[in-house]
Design an enzyme around this catalytic site. Sequence first.
Site, PDB file in Angstrom:
ATOM      1  N   VAL A  83       0.854  -1.201   0.000  1.00 38.69           N
ATOM      2  CA  VAL A  83       0.000   0.000   0.000  1.00 38.69           C
ATOM      3  C   VAL A  83       0.884   1.243   0.000  1.00 38.69           C
ATOM      4  O   VAL A  83       1.706   1.440   0.899  1.00 38.69           O
ATOM      5  CB  VAL A  83      -0.938   0.005   1.233  1.00 38.69           C
ATOM      6  N   LYS A  84       0.688   2.062  -1.035  1.00 36.74           N
ATOM      7  CA  LYS A  84       1.513   3.269  -1.179  1.00 36.74           C
ATOM      8  C   LYS A  84       0.782   4.438  -0.521  1.00 36.74           C
ATOM      9  O   LYS A  84      -0.384   4.723  -0.855  1.00 36.74           O
ATOM     10  CB  LYS A  84       1.713   3.530  -2.680  1.00 36.74           C
ATOM     11  N   VAL A  85       1.469   5.114   0.385  1.00 34.48           N
ATOM     12  CA  VAL A  85       0.831   6.154   1.213  1.00 34.48           C
ATOM     13  C   VAL A  85       1.660   7.433   1.128  1.00 34.48           C
ATOM     14  O   VAL A  85       2.892   7.376   1.256  1.00 34.48           O
ATOM     15  CB  VAL A  85       0.768   5.673   2.694  1.00 34.48           C
TER      16      VAL A  85
END
Length: 218
Positions: A83-85
């Site tokens: 998950v890219k945050v």
Amino acid sequence: MKFFIDSADLNEIKEAEAMGVLDGVTTNPSLCMKVGVTDFDKHIKEICSIVDGDVSAEVVSTKYEEILEEGRRIAALADNVVVKVPLIKDGIKAIKTFTEEGIRTNCTLCFSPTQALIAAKAGATYISPFLGRLDDVSHDGMQLIEDIVTIYTNYGLQTEVLAASIRHPMHVVEAARIGADVCTMPLSVMEGLLKHPLTDNGLKRFLEDWDKLQRSLK
Ligand code: E4P
């Protein structure tokens, strides 16, 4: 050093995978826009099935609770999804929670060593410093990679340094010298890594000479 392709284009990803040296994929909303992704979850699932490696898929929420909800949905898409945050306060809080939940993260839009230090303290799996975008505004992008590698090494931080916004093969060479864990790059740069005119000229001459030899034997 791991090689990731920076693309949401299925054909490009398949081509990079076929080279046999691909370790993962990074995507972002702009890359999805470029190829006209209509069903995001389906598209990410498809990328995850093509590649034997980590695939970063970015949240578009900016509030803590919403990032959590969106990130948990993305994390459930495949075992190899990350998950890219974004590197904002709510993003760091969410990364800390994801870490506690065992969800792997890629903290994106990093432009300073202090940001990278905070992301590592929150437990990010990857930190993505944007080399090319710093170079674009007359800052030394490579110095940022060097600072992060030094700081993480000093404290034994486990977050992997993922050099992003790569524009040309020399970015890859320099990042490798410094010891970045990963480089994510467009297909054109990946292909550029193996090109050399002396290789092409040398091969042409070998083949011509082999041909001459065969004709002389007839
Ligand atoms: C990858 O994770 C980044 O989103 C990407 O490398 C940004 O690259 P750009 O600066 O070329 O858009």
